[in-house]
Enzyme design. Structure first.
Site, short mmCIF file in Angstrom:
data_model
loop_
_atom_site.label_atom_id
_atom_site.label_comp_id
_atom_site.label_asym_id
_atom_site.label_seq_id
_atom_site.Cartn_x
_atom_site.Cartn_y
_atom_site.Cartn_z
N ASN A 16 -8.38 4.03 -1.83
CA ASN A 16 -7.70 2.85 -1.31
C ASN A 16 -7.07 2.07 -2.46
OD1 ASN A 16 -6.82 1.02 0.57
ND2 ASN A 16 -8.84 0.33 1.23
N CYS B 12 0.82 -1.22 0.00
CA CYS B 12 0.00 0.00 0.00
C CYS B 12 0.85 1.26 0.00
CB CYS B 12 -0.93 -0.01 1.21
SG CYS B 12 -0.06 -0.11 2.80
N HIS C 40 -1.41 1.19 7.34
CA HIS C 40 -1.92 1.22 5.97
C HIS C 40 -1.74 2.62 5.40
CE1 HIS C 40 -4.06 -0.29 2.55
NE2 HIS C 40 -5.15 0.45 2.74
#
Length: 312
Positions: free
Chosen positions: A278, A82, A254
């Site tokens: 995301n 990520c 994250h």
């Protein structure tokens, strides 16, 4: 299903939870597969902070996704990459903000090749095991550029390749490397500086103050921003404003891309939120995006806000 029903009762429709691609994972498996190891956010020196100019009042809403500077939602797959998607999303926006064609840039180059270290803060970029956007900016600056996605496509998270760790991979800061890999699918075999996007040069990076009003003004001025937060309870998110009662404001796992903000009207009040891109595919959440409560440092969303600085 029982846990999802309990969450929906608890949040009373303000945030909705549902079965999704990650619903068959235990919480432990979800954390180990989709998230990075939980770490405290580095504290940046004052000289690193961007000087945010505040003029007038914030608009009720603002969104970069309809202004041609945000690429499509991607899917990191089942690895902790990520941080690279967040980095690249920011740079894609910076490049487009300069009047260039919006271009998908190579996440895989950063995953394969970046092993930048910050020993003073006990941090490093660790490929599929996590990393930090502020270090990734430094890697792209050092190497001299970034290839387009079409030339160096993403593959490490979907089983399409098995690259070896980046040159200089630090086992002390990152942990054991992958047990097996293919050298011909790794950085030294695939990286081609001749394919770097012409004129796209990272010259520096800046952090943004934790004050969320300043973050909003910076977002409007600078474009989409890289952010990180505690996503350990995001597994079953479906839609609505994410505001879990039990998440950390200091331990982050994250990295994502902040693209806008707005307000939801409730009885007798308004509920402010950040709009976040995301990297779990467009079928997750609100077409690949989610909203998180704005103004209270929810889950540490305001503690690691950064942006690359490109040559003009």
């Amino acid at each position: 299903m029982d846990e999802i029903e309990q969450l929906n009762r608890k949040f009373q429709g303000k945030t909705e939870f549902a079965i999704n691609a990650y619903a068959d994972m235990s919480p432990k498996e979800f954390r180990e597969t989709m998230l990075m190891p939980r770490r405290a956010a580095p504290v940046f020196e004052k000289e690193r902070l961007f000087n945010v100019e505040v003029k007038g009042y914030l608009p009720q809403s603002f969104d970069w996704t309809d202004k041609g500077v945000v690429t499509s939602v991607k899917n990191q797959g089942t690895v902790g990459t990520c941080w690279a998607f967040s980095t690249i999303g920011n740079i894609e926006g910076q490049w487009a903000m300069q009047g260039n064609i919006l271009t998908d840039l190579s996440v895989e180059q950063v995953v394969d090749c970046d092993s930048t270290k910050d020993p003073a803060n006990d941090r490093a970029d660790c490929g599929v095991f996590g990393g930090w956007p502020y270090l990734a900016y430094q890697y792209i600056k050092k190497v001299g550029g970034i290839e387009p996605e079409v030339r160096y496509p993403y593959c490490s998270g979907n089983g399409g390749c098995y690259p070896c760790p980046a040159p200089g991979y630090n086992k002390t800061l990152c942990g054991p490397a992958v047990p097996s890999c293919l050298k011909n699918e790794s950085c030294h075999a695939k990286l081609d500086p001749g394919k770097f996007i012409a004129g796209l040069n990272v010259t520096d990076w800046k952090a943004i103050d934790k004050n969320e009003t300043l973050i909003a003004f910076a977002l409007m001025k600078l474009g989409p921003l890289s952010v990180a937060f505690d996503a350990s309870l995001l597994q079953f998110y479906h839609k609505g404003i994410y505001d879990p009662p039990l998440c950390s404001k200091t331990e982050l796992d994250h990295a994502v891309l902040m693209v806008g903000f707005g307000e939801d009207k409730e009885l007798f009040k308004e509920k402010p939120y950040w709009k976040i891109k995301n990297s779990w595919g467009s079928k997750w959440g609100e077409s690949g995006y989610f909203r998180i409560l704005r103004g209270k440092g929810t889950c540490g969303i305001n503690t690691q806000v950064t942006t690359a600085v490109l040559a003009t």
